[in-house]
Design an enzyme around this catalytic site. Structure first.
Site, PDB file in Angstrom:
ATOM      1  N   CYS A 183      -3.444  10.724   1.704  1.00 18.58           N
ATOM      2  CA  CYS A 183      -2.785   9.457   1.373  1.00 18.58           C
ATOM      3  C   CYS A 183      -1.442   9.678   0.725  1.00 18.58           C
ATOM      4  O   CYS A 183      -0.399   9.368   1.299  1.00 18.58           O
ATOM      5  CB  CYS A 183      -3.691   8.684   0.428  1.00 18.58           C
ATOM      6  SG  CYS A 183      -5.368   8.589   1.039  1.00 18.58           S
ATOM      7  N   LYS A 238       0.833  -1.215   0.000  1.00 21.56           N
ATOM      8  CA  LYS A 238       0.000   0.000   0.000  1.00 21.56           C
ATOM      9  C   LYS A 238       0.866   1.263   0.000  1.00 21.56           C
ATOM     10  O   LYS A 238       0.629   2.209  -0.751  1.00 21.56           O
ATOM     11  CB  LYS A 238      -0.919  -0.035   1.227  1.00 21.56           C
ATOM     12  CG  LYS A 238      -1.625   1.248   1.526  1.00 21.56           C
ATOM     13  CD  LYS A 238      -2.604   1.617   0.421  1.00 21.56           C
ATOM     14  CE  LYS A 238      -3.019   3.044   0.519  1.00 21.56           C
ATOM     15  NZ  LYS A 238      -4.420   3.246   0.654  1.00 21.56           N
TER      16      LYS A 238
HETATM   17  N1  SAJ Z   1      -2.355  14.728  -8.607  1.00 18.80           N
HETATM   18  C1  SAJ Z   1      -1.591  15.481  -9.456  1.00 18.80           C
HETATM   19  N2  SAJ Z   1      -1.302  14.984 -10.686  1.00 18.80           N
HETATM   20  C2  SAJ Z   1      -1.747  13.762 -11.103  1.00 18.80           C
HETATM   21  C3  SAJ Z   1      -2.523  12.990 -10.224  1.00 18.80           C
HETATM   22  C4  SAJ Z   1      -2.812  13.489  -8.977  1.00 18.80           C
HETATM   23  O1  SAJ Z   1      -1.166  16.598  -9.123  1.00 18.80           O
HETATM   24  O2  SAJ Z   1      -1.456  13.395 -12.247  1.00 18.80           O
HETATM   25  C5  SAJ Z   1      -2.656  15.239  -7.263  1.00 18.80           C
HETATM   26  C6  SAJ Z   1      -4.161  15.420  -7.018  1.00 18.80           C
HETATM   27  O3  SAJ Z   1      -4.601  16.648  -7.500  1.00 18.80           O
HETATM   28  C7  SAJ Z   1      -4.235  15.310  -5.510  1.00 18.80           C
HETATM   29  C8  SAJ Z   1      -3.156  14.282  -5.201  1.00 18.80           C
HETATM   30  O4  SAJ Z   1      -2.282  14.263  -6.308  1.00 18.80           O
HETATM   31  O5  SAJ Z   1      -3.899  16.543  -4.885  1.00 18.80           O
HETATM   32  C9  SAJ Z   1      -3.661  12.888  -4.938  1.00 18.80           C
HETATM   33  O6  SAJ Z   1      -4.733  12.573  -5.806  1.00 18.80           O
HETATM   34  P1  SAJ Z   1      -4.964  11.134  -6.457  1.00 18.80           P
HETATM   35  O7  SAJ Z   1      -6.215  11.218  -7.223  1.00 18.80           O
HETATM   36  O8  SAJ Z   1      -3.763  10.687  -7.182  1.00 18.80           O
HETATM   37  O9  SAJ Z   1      -5.065  10.146  -5.231  1.00 18.80           O
HETATM   38  P2  SAJ Z   1      -5.943  10.115  -3.863  1.00 18.80           P
HETATM   39  O10 SAJ Z   1      -5.110  10.693  -2.775  1.00 18.80           O
HETATM   40  O11 SAJ Z   1      -7.303  10.632  -4.057  1.00 18.80           O
HETATM   41  O12 SAJ Z   1      -6.051   8.517  -3.660  1.00 18.80           O
HETATM   42  C10 SAJ Z   1      -4.857   7.738  -3.598  1.00 18.80           C
HETATM   43  C11 SAJ Z   1      -5.007   6.546  -4.578  1.00 18.80           C
HETATM   44  N3  SAJ Z   1      -3.724   5.890  -4.738  1.00 18.80           N
HETATM   45  C12 SAJ Z   1      -3.154   5.653  -5.939  1.00 18.80           C
HETATM   46  O13 SAJ Z   1      -3.667   6.017  -6.972  1.00 18.80           O
HETATM   47  C13 SAJ Z   1      -1.859   4.906  -5.958  1.00 18.80           C
HETATM   48  C14 SAJ Z   1      -6.066   5.595  -4.048  1.00 18.80           C
HETATM   49  O14 SAJ Z   1      -6.116   4.425  -4.856  1.00 18.80           O
HETATM   50  C15 SAJ Z   1      -5.753   5.196  -2.605  1.00 18.80           C
HETATM   51  O15 SAJ Z   1      -6.727   4.326  -2.089  1.00 18.80           O
HETATM   52  C16 SAJ Z   1      -5.741   6.458  -1.767  1.00 18.80           C
HETATM   53  O16 SAJ Z   1      -4.686   7.301  -2.264  1.00 18.80           O
HETATM   54  C17 SAJ Z   1      -5.501   6.091  -0.318  1.00 18.80           C
HETATM   55  O17 SAJ Z   1      -6.474   6.050   0.445  1.00 18.80           O
HETATM   56  O18 SAJ Z   1      -4.347   5.761   0.024  1.00 18.80           O
END
Ligand code: SAJ
Length: 402
Positions: free
Chosen positions: A261, A207
């Site tokens: 996360c 994870k």
């Molecule tokens: N972000 C970027 N650029 C990107 C993707 C995301 O700047 O290309 C930013 C988003 O705007 C946000 C942050 O990253 O601020 C995180 O967003 P996210 O959509 O990537 O992830 P979370 O935090 O909503 O959810 C993550 C997920 N993990 C992965 O994709 C590896 C989810 O599957 C997990 O269950 C969750 O963390 C968790 O609970 O750990």
């Protein structure tokens, strides 16, 4: 329905615990949800929800009305206990395991031989064994023999939780083979994705690794965006072009990384082996410094006006959610306000009100603004066209208005 597991006690009714509890309720398990907040307990018992997530309201309402889900401040006996409490970090980035400790102590008196205890909270390597199993042992349970303990990290994406709860593959790692087997059989009774078996430490690390992987890749995009900006290159055009290579898949730059996360979990790996986690720590710092870069950019543009009107579009940590936790957008707006950089017109279509910033409509913001600062790529903002922003300065941290 699996005869072995009929009654479930879910501790922690937040973004993971509540969807899990209500999903299990609709699958015919008898579920008790436990939370420390009276307000949360009352809200759920009334069939309502305290968080925003697509379709969660329908799920909670139907499982509560059908009598399969109830909420309470205290646990009771069950076949399966699921711990879904937060794991934040302390000021020095060391993991704070107090919620897991308290939750385990809370359930310990209700656990009986034959039960399964599952830790779903994201946890540093060793937590399932050295925190959960240890506390249960100290409470007199014969852990591993009578009581089975496993880690099964949640992997759902906010905004898609109900779909991903069922569809995602799950990793299950017990403190011994029997625990793994029992926990895997429980998840197989309601998950459509594959349930993959391993040990507790590997499940914990899996994870953390998934989120660290994403953090490092976002840091790459964020670093490139700063370099491109300095060289006068449009980052989003560049990424679209580079991603046409069959083995390149660059993520999207933004104002920083938020949520509970991705900005947190890599620190749990770093804390366990700081000397070797060099890339992970650098990535964290690159992403954590991105908000300051945005602030400096706004200040440079604002300096050209006497009393600049700055439209700040979005407060959430990512697109189309109401979640402001660890949001880089909030950090940026707060700092602009603190430094009195200009008159701020804040718009966040996913919430009704904010304690510190009065909220404005998009049209109001755009009409009055000298500078439009786009912080979150919500669908309402993506619908804006460059022509709507005639003669305004646009600082688009997400490349949303093209
Ligand atoms: N972000 C970027 N650029 C990107 C993707 C995301 O700047 O290309 C930013 C988003 O705007 C946000 C942050 O990253 O601020 C995180 O967003 P996210 O959509 O990537 O992830 P979370 O935090 O909503 O959810 C993550 C997920 N993990 C992965 O994709 C590896 C989810 O599957 C997990 O269950 C969750 O963390 C968790 O609970 O750990």
């Amino acid at each position: 329905m699996n005869k072995e597991f009929n009654t479930i006690c879910v501790v922690g009714l937040g973004y993971i615990g509540l969807p899990t509890a209500s999903l299990l309720g609709t699958k015919g398990f008898e579920v008790l949800g436990v939370d420390v907040s009276q307000n949360v307990v009352d809200t759920i018992n009334a069939g309502k929800i305290h968080i925003v997530e697509p379709d969660l309201d329908i799920l909670v309402k139907s499982s509560v009305n059908a009598g399969y889900l109830t909420a309470s401040l205290t646990p009771r006996e069950a076949d399966v206990f699921i711990l879904a409490v937060p794991t934040p970090f302390c000021d020095d980035h060391q993991p704070d395991l107090s919620y897991i400790e308290n939750a385990t102590r809370m359930i310990a008196p209700y656990v009986k031989p034959g039960n399964l205890v599952i830790l779903e909270s994201t946890s540093p390597v060793g937590t399932t064994e050295h925190t959960v199993a240890r506390i249960l042992r100290e409470s007199g349970h014969d852990v591993g023999k009578d009581v089975h303990v496993a880690h099964c990290p949640e992997r759902v994406l906010p905004g898609r939780i109900l779909i991903e709860l069922v569809e995602n593959d799950r990793i299950v790692g017990g403190i011994n083979a029997r625990s793994t087997e029992k926990a895997a059989s429980f998840y197989r009774s309601f998950v459509r994705g594959e349930v993959l078996e391993t040990n507790a430490a590997t499940a914990e690390m899996a994870k953390l690794t998934e989120n660290a992987f994403r953090d490092v890749n976002i840091a790459f995009a964020n670093e490139m965006s700063i370099i491109c900006d300095n060289l006068g290159i449009d980052t989003w055009d560049l990424i679209n072009l580079a991603n046409r290579h069959p083995r390149v898949n660059i993520l999207q730059p933004g104002p920083g990384v938020g949520g509970h996360c991705i900005a947190v979990d890599p620190w749990f790996i770093i804390a366990s082996d700081r000397e070797n986690a060099r890339l992970l720590e650098t990535a964290r710092l690159v992403n954590d410094n991105k908000p300051q870069w945005v602030i400096d950019k706004v200040k440079a543009k604002a300096a050209k006006f006497k009393n600049p009107q700055i439209a700040c579009l979005g407060l959430a940590f990512k697109a189309d959610v109401d979640d402001l936790r660890e949001s880089p957008a909030v950090k940026i707006v707060r700092q602009l306000q603190k430094e009195a950089v200009g008159e701020l017109l804040v718009c966040e279509p996913n919430i009704q009100k904010h304690p510190d910033f009065p909220l404005h409509s998009i049209s109001d913001c755009i009409e009055k603004a000298d500078i439009v600062l786009l912080l979150v790529d919500h669908r309402e903002f993506k619908a804006l066209k460059p022509a709507d922003l005639n003669e305004k300065i646009l600082i688009d941290t997400r490349g949303a208005i093209r």
